[in-house]
Design a protein around this motif. Sequence first.
Motif, short mmCIF file in Angstrom:
data_model
loop_
_atom_site.label_atom_id
_atom_site.label_comp_id
_atom_site.label_asym_id
_atom_site.label_seq_id
_atom_site.Cartn_x
_atom_site.Cartn_y
_atom_site.Cartn_z
N LEU A 46 0.80 -1.18 0.16
CA LEU A 46 -0.09 0.06 0.09
C LEU A 46 0.86 1.15 -0.11
O LEU A 46 2.16 1.26 0.40
N GLY A 47 0.51 2.15 -0.63
CA GLY A 47 1.41 3.54 -0.56
C GLY A 47 0.51 4.52 -1.47
O GLY A 47 -0.28 4.18 -2.17
N PHE A 48 0.89 5.94 -1.12
CA PHE A 48 0.45 6.88 -1.76
C PHE A 48 1.35 7.84 -1.77
O PHE A 48 2.44 7.96 -0.92
N GLY A 49 1.55 8.87 -2.63
CA GLY A 49 2.61 10.03 -2.79
C GLY A 49 1.77 11.18 -2.87
O GLY A 49 0.74 11.47 -2.38
N ARG A 50 2.67 12.25 -3.53
CA ARG A 50 2.12 13.67 -3.85
C ARG A 50 0.73 13.82 -4.56
O ARG A 50 -0.21 14.44 -4.10
N SER A 51 0.28 12.83 -5.27
CA SER A 51 -0.92 12.70 -6.02
C SER A 51 -2.11 12.32 -5.07
O SER A 51 -3.10 12.29 -5.64
N GLY A 91 9.26 8.97 -8.95
CA GLY A 91 8.72 9.86 -7.89
C GLY A 91 9.94 10.33 -6.96
O GLY A 91 10.85 10.66 -7.53
N LEU A 92 9.71 10.22 -5.74
CA LEU A 92 10.76 10.69 -4.83
C LEU A 92 11.72 9.95 -4.72
O LEU A 92 11.90 8.68 -5.01
#
Length: 114
Positions: A46-51, A91-92
């Motif tokens: 599971l993960g999420f970033g800036r979006s 991404g990062l």
Amino acid sequence: MTEPIKLLRIYTDEGAYLGDRRVFEVISSRARDAGLAGVTVLEARLGFGRSAHMHRRHVFENDRALLIEIVDEETKLRSFAFALDDIPDIGLMTLEPVEILGGKAKQGLPGTNP
């Protein structure tokens, strides 16, 4: 004095492409061609970033969050990271100090011989 060993982490997702190749495959190939010590691609549950798009691990989904880890000398990793500017879907990227404690790969890194 040897150069500090660092960990480069690159966050991306499985659905990111550069042309007809997946971004994680391009980065892995470039790391090998650059002579870096090694690369590991990890799949996140599971993960999420800036979006704020939530990447979840589903059986038939191909947009899972991925983490690419590379351990080597700091200057090599910085140079490698800057050379990835042509890949839009990265991404990062982080660079962190690490301490090598052991393992077979320890022999291949400079300044870590017993």
